[in-house]
Design a protein around this motif. Structure first.
Motif, PDB file in Angstrom:
ATOM      1  N   SER A   1      10.490  -7.373  18.689  1.00 28.82           N
ATOM      2  CA  SER A   1       9.513  -6.270  18.943  1.00 28.82           C
ATOM      3  C   SER A   1       9.634  -4.964  18.035  1.00 28.82           C
ATOM      4  O   SER A   1       8.841  -4.483  17.490  1.00 28.82           O
ATOM      5  N   VAL A   2      11.036  -5.068  17.567  1.00 34.36           N
ATOM      6  CA  VAL A   2      11.227  -3.935  16.557  1.00 34.36           C
ATOM      7  C   VAL A   2      10.478  -4.226  15.283  1.00 34.36           C
ATOM      8  O   VAL A   2       9.890  -3.341  14.612  1.00 34.36           O
ATOM      9  N   ALA A   3      10.610  -5.540  14.862  1.00 35.54           N
ATOM     10  CA  ALA A   3       9.920  -6.055  13.764  1.00 35.54           C
ATOM     11  C   ALA A   3       8.408  -5.669  13.773  1.00 35.54           C
ATOM     12  O   ALA A   3       7.895  -5.139  12.731  1.00 35.54           O
TER      13      ALA A   3
ATOM     14  N   ALA B   1      14.938  -3.050   9.838  1.00 32.62           N
ATOM     15  CA  ALA B   1      14.383  -1.930   8.717  1.00 32.62           C
ATOM     16  C   ALA B   1      15.158  -2.284   7.353  1.00 32.62           C
ATOM     17  O   ALA B   1      14.315  -2.182   6.353  1.00 32.62           O
ATOM     18  N   ARG B   2      16.322  -2.779   7.220  1.00 31.92           N
ATOM     19  CA  ARG B   2      16.789  -3.206   5.807  1.00 31.92           C
ATOM     20  C   ARG B   2      15.907  -4.308   5.219  1.00 31.92           C
ATOM     21  O   ARG B   2      15.801  -4.325   4.022  1.00 31.92           O
ATOM     22  N   ASP B   3      15.754  -5.383   6.025  1.00 30.05           N
ATOM     23  CA  ASP B   3      14.686  -6.403   5.572  1.00 30.05           C
ATOM     24  C   ASP B   3      13.413  -5.761   4.910  1.00 30.05           C
ATOM     25  O   ASP B   3      13.057  -6.100   3.723  1.00 30.05           O
ATOM     26  N   ARG B   4      13.101  -4.630   5.508  1.00 30.24           N
ATOM     27  CA  ARG B   4      11.741  -4.205   4.885  1.00 30.24           C
ATOM     28  C   ARG B   4      11.924  -3.344   3.583  1.00 30.24           C
ATOM     29  O   ARG B   4      11.289  -3.424   2.749  1.00 30.24           O
ATOM     30  N   THR B   5      13.096  -2.580   3.461  1.00 29.94           N
ATOM     31  CA  THR B   5      13.466  -1.948   2.244  1.00 29.94           C
ATOM     32  C   THR B   5      13.794  -2.932   1.317  1.00 29.94           C
ATOM     33  O   THR B   5      13.591  -2.536  -0.016  1.00 29.94           O
TER      34      THR B   5
ATOM     35  N   THR C   1       0.917  -1.196  -0.070  1.00 25.85           N
ATOM     36  CA  THR C   1      -0.207   0.066  -0.207  1.00 25.85           C
ATOM     37  C   THR C   1       0.891   1.349   0.064  1.00 25.85           C
ATOM     38  O   THR C   1       2.004   1.259   0.255  1.00 25.85           O
ATOM     39  N   PRO C   2       0.494   2.447  -0.319  1.00 26.66           N
ATOM     40  CA  PRO C   2       1.347   3.761  -0.453  1.00 26.66           C
ATOM     41  C   PRO C   2       1.726   3.991   1.101  1.00 26.66           C
ATOM     42  O   PRO C   2       2.749   4.448   1.015  1.00 26.66           O
ATOM     43  N   GLY C   3       0.997   3.904   1.851  1.00 24.38           N
ATOM     44  CA  GLY C   3       1.258   4.130   3.240  1.00 24.38           C
ATOM     45  C   GLY C   3       2.375   3.430   3.692  1.00 24.38           C
ATOM     46  O   GLY C   3       3.287   3.638   4.213  1.00 24.38           O
ATOM     47  N   ASP C   4       2.528   2.123   3.301  1.00 25.43           N
ATOM     48  CA  ASP C   4       3.388   1.095   3.759  1.00 25.43           C
ATOM     49  C   ASP C   4       4.681   1.408   3.109  1.00 25.43           C
ATOM     50  O   ASP C   4       5.893   1.519   3.789  1.00 25.43           O
ATOM     51  N   VAL C   5       4.437   1.760   1.764  1.00 21.65           N
ATOM     52  CA  VAL C   5       5.699   2.103   1.014  1.00 21.65           C
ATOM     53  C   VAL C   5       6.281   3.364   1.563  1.00 21.65           C
ATOM     54  O   VAL C   5       7.668   3.564   1.629  1.00 21.65           O
ATOM     55  N   GLY C   6       5.497   4.268   1.898  1.00 21.19           N
ATOM     56  CA  GLY C   6       6.159   5.604   2.361  1.00 21.19           C
ATOM     57  C   GLY C   6       6.736   5.443   3.712  1.00 21.19           C
ATOM     58  O   GLY C   6       7.910   5.903   4.066  1.00 21.19           O
ATOM     59  N   THR C   7       6.344   4.310   4.605  1.00 19.30           N
ATOM     60  CA  THR C   7       7.060   4.168   5.936  1.00 19.30           C
ATOM     61  C   THR C   7       8.380   3.371   5.719  1.00 19.30           C
ATOM     62  O   THR C   7       9.457   3.755   6.174  1.00 19.30           O
ATOM     63  N   ARG C   8       8.339   2.406   4.527  1.00 19.69           N
ATOM     64  CA  ARG C   8       9.685   1.744   4.220  1.00 19.69           C
ATOM     65  C   ARG C   8      10.610   2.802   3.708  1.00 19.69           C
ATOM     66  O   ARG C   8      12.008   2.448   3.957  1.00 19.69           O
TER      67      ARG C   8
ATOM     68  N   GLU D   1      12.547  -5.833   0.600  1.00 25.03           N
ATOM     69  CA  GLU D   1      11.432  -6.336   0.019  1.00 25.03           C
ATOM     70  C   GLU D   1      10.916  -5.373  -1.275  1.00 25.03           C
ATOM     71  O   GLU D   1      10.519  -5.930  -2.323  1.00 25.03           O
ATOM     72  N   LEU D   2      11.123  -4.093  -1.127  1.00 27.11           N
ATOM     73  CA  LEU D   2      10.894  -3.053  -2.212  1.00 27.11           C
ATOM     74  C   LEU D   2      11.997  -3.335  -3.361  1.00 27.11           C
ATOM     75  O   LEU D   2      11.681  -3.476  -4.417  1.00 27.11           O
ATOM     76  N   GLU D   3      13.257  -3.354  -2.840  1.00 26.25           N
ATOM     77  CA  GLU D   3      14.198  -3.718  -3.922  1.00 26.25           C
ATOM     78  C   GLU D   3      14.307  -4.854  -4.645  1.00 26.25           C
ATOM     79  O   GLU D   3      14.548  -4.994  -5.700  1.00 26.25           O
ATOM     80  N   ARG D   4      13.747  -5.791  -3.989  1.00 24.45           N
ATOM     81  CA  ARG D   4      13.759  -7.272  -4.770  1.00 24.45           C
ATOM     82  C   ARG D   4      12.446  -7.464  -5.475  1.00 24.45           C
ATOM     83  O   ARG D   4      12.364  -8.720  -5.871  1.00 24.45           O
ATOM     84  N   LEU D   5      11.610  -6.451  -5.664  1.00 28.06           N
ATOM     85  CA  LEU D   5      10.422  -6.781  -6.013  1.00 28.06           C
ATOM     86  C   LEU D   5      10.697  -7.220  -7.866  1.00 28.06           C
ATOM     87  O   LEU D   5      11.615  -6.809  -8.364  1.00 28.06           O
TER      88      LEU D   5
END
Length: 620
Positions: A189-191, A310-314, A118-125, A316-320
């Motif tokens: 907890s961070v995840a 946080a890197r794991d979350r970014t 979602t756009p909000g999820d992308v913005g957070t990442r 996910e976008l990089e490896r689409l």
């Protein structure tokens, strides 16, 4: 591929050699070297001070040792300053690289895969998570350097007095357990905290986009509750992380003084026995503090753990997944003949499109019609290779789209969408943006074809008006998107609901301009109005993800199911003489109450054997 909507944006990614590569290990190495240098100075300082004190107590010459002590103190301060400077630079470089790579991966991905976020999820990442991930390399270097101090201090303590060193060493396993427990519990907890942040951001963005609807419906309170529903979980997770951090600091805060006290006691006994001098005792106490200071690494360890999550979350976008391209080009004599062979698209285990043997002759206009969810946009995406079908092939002038080079695909296939993304340049820049070099006059011609020239000239600076300063309506915005598609139109132009905001008269003028275009090509139009289908050369009728028929609008209008697609009841059917009882059927007879005469409003279609030359490649 020229695109005018968010579903079609594509940019080069790292996989294509684009900018946005990692800054390398140099910034992290500089942080590590300066941190290690400061740690070495800190470890050497107690020994030098102890030796200086012993010399002063014995009335010896301590001048050189005093100078060395002062130099170590100044050096440690300077290295700490350099560490701070290099850390800021490292964080900035890595954050920029993480954001750039994630953004490139997102825009270069297969569009329907990118829309899974979602756009909000992308913005957070791209904001919070990218900043945390960008801070991880410097934190990792600082954490590695922070271990130099206790290890070096313990080694130096063993040189000063092995018994004091043994006393300190006995208490280190307890500190190690504290750090291990902290790292394990903090990671989970961070995840969860980062996921809750994304949920709130996504819901907030949805609420902002629908603010007018929410206000009109009077559901503001309910929407506020929906947006803030994850806030309780976020608060609980935040308190848990602070509790874990505080517990680790508290435990280390108890263990460190106990270790120092024990080391001081042992050192005092050794001093009383004559095994240590006063300077040695001073050095031993200081080394005990530095060795036990491993507990202070909890903050750095927390930053590293947070950065990794946080890197794991970014990533996910990089490896689409991105579309792979071939090396072929289109034959020069082609006019955009399009064919779909055995095409099948499946999403979540459900077939959303099945198209086999659909052939659109070059230079014709084909309308794609069907009820909502019939697969119109999926067909449009497959036809221009925004997505690849799970089965089958799509050919343009006899060449499979997946074998075309990126340049050939972008140059010859253009898109226009309902909500075009125009950027922030001038109006002329927005229309000219694309793979072709477009002159100022061509920009104006495209704008006139899209019915945009009139309102553009009324803007404060005409075509040089910055888009943020241009008060554009939804229809005007859409017309600029059409103008850009027209300016870069190649052999295939796909219009996915690109005229939905236009009035009927403007839409008709756009259609006439397309037919007079100096670049004859194929047009694939997703249509919701019978007037659009009536002006097309042929209609592709979709029903439940399948191609039910490919024929002219006039022929299909005889079927009640087809008329029902446009909301026309069974009573409004054509009579035997070709007259229609409802003027909403569109076509050249729209508004007159008469059906189009045979051949009117649509070009004659060649016979099947004339429509499309046999493709070069019959099978993959």
């Amino acid at each position: 591929m020229v695109t005018t909507g968010p579903r079609a944006r594509q940019v080069p990614t790292e996989r294509d050699g684009a900018d946005g590569s990692e800054p390398g290990r140099t910034p992290e190495l500089l942080v590590l070297l300066s941190s290690v240098g400061a740690a070495v100075a800190a470890v050497a300082q107690p020994f030098v001070l102890g030796r200086t004190l012993d010399l002063l107590l014995r009335d010896g010459d301590a001048g050189h040792w005093l100078t060395l002590s002062a130099a170590l103190l100044v050096g440690e301060m300077l290295l700490d300053g350099l560490t701070s400077l290099f850390t800021v630079r490292c964080n900035a470089d890595w954050t920029a690289a993480v954001r750039s790579r994630a953004f490139a991966g997102l825009l270069g991905a297969v569009p329907d895969r990118a829309r899974s976020h979602t756009p909000g999820d992308v913005g957070t990442r791209l904001t919070l998570n990218a900043a945390d991930a960008g801070g991880a390399p410097a934190a990792r270097a600082a954490l590695a350097a922070s271990l130099v101090t206790p290890v070096g201090a313990l080694a130096a303590l063993a040189v000063v007095d092995v018994w004091v060193a043994a006393c300190v060493l006995a208490g280190l396993p307890a500190l190690a357990l504290v750090l291990r427990s902290f790292a394990r519990d903090t990671g989970a907890s961070v995840a969860a905290y980062q996921r809750a942040q994304s949920q709130i951001a996504s819901r907030l963005l949805e609420a902002l986009e629908g603010a007018a609807t929410i206000a009109a419906a009077g559901t503001g309170a309910r929407e506020r509750e929906r947006v803030l529903a994850p806030l309780g979980e976020l608060a609980a997770l935040g308190r848990r992380m602070w509790a874990l951090h505080g517990r680790a600091l508290g435990r280390s805060g108890v263990l460190v003084p106990l270790l120092v006290l024990a080391a001081t006691a042992v050192g005092g006994l050794r001093l009383a026995s004559g095994a240590l001098s006063v300077g040695d005792l001073l050095a031993a106490c200081r080394y005990a503090q530095l060795t036990a200071g491993v507990g202070g690494a909890a903050s750095l360890l927390g930053a590293v753990v947070r950065g990794r999550r946080a890197r794991d979350r970014t990533l996910e976008l990089e490896r689409l997944p991105a579309l792979a391209h071939g090396t072929r080009t289109l034959p020069p004599e082609g006019r955009g003949a399009l064919e779909l062979r055995g095409v099948r698209v499946v999403r979540d285990g459900r077939q959303v499109l099945r198209a086999d043997g659909v052939r659109i002759p070059g230079g014709t206009t084909a309308a794609v019609v069907g009820r909502g969810g019939a697969g119109k946009s999926v067909l449009a995406a497959v036809a221009g290779r925004l997505i690849d079908p799970d089965e089958g092939q799509v050919l343009l002038d006899g060449v499979r789209l997946d074998r075309l080079s990126r340049e050939a695909l972008r140059t010859e296939v253009s898109y226009a969408f309902e909500r075009p993304a125009l950027g922030e340049g001038t109006v002329a820049d927005a229309v000219a943006a694309g793979p072709r070099t477009v002159s100022r006059e061509q920009v104006r011609q495209a704008a006139r074809a899209a019915g945009a020239d009139g309102f553009v000239r009324r803007l404060p600076h005409g075509y040089d008006t910055p888009l943020p300063a241009a008060p554009l309506s939804g229809g005007e915005h859409q017309r600029l998107g059409l103008a850009r598609a027209f300016a870069h139109a190649g052999r295939l132009l796909i219009m996915d609901d690109a005229t939905s905001s236009l009035d009927t008269a403007t839409e008709h003028e756009v259609d006439r301009a397309l037919r007079r275009s100096p670049r004859p090509g194929t047009r694939l139009v997703v249509a919701h109005r019978p007037s659009v289908a009536g002006r097309a050369d042929l209609v592709i009728w979709l029903e439940d993800g399948r191609v039910r028929a490919v024929a002219s609008h006039r022929d299909l209008w005889r079927e009640a199911d087809y008329r029902a697609v446009f909301g026309i009841g069974g009573a409004d059917r054509a009579d035997g003489g070709g007259n229609e009882r409802n003027d909403s059927t569109g076509g050249s007879g729209a508004g007159t109450g008469k059906a189009p005469a045979p051949g009117a409003g649509a070009a004659r279609l060649p016979e099947p054997e004339e429509r499309l030359p046999e493709p070069e490649e019959a099978r993959p």
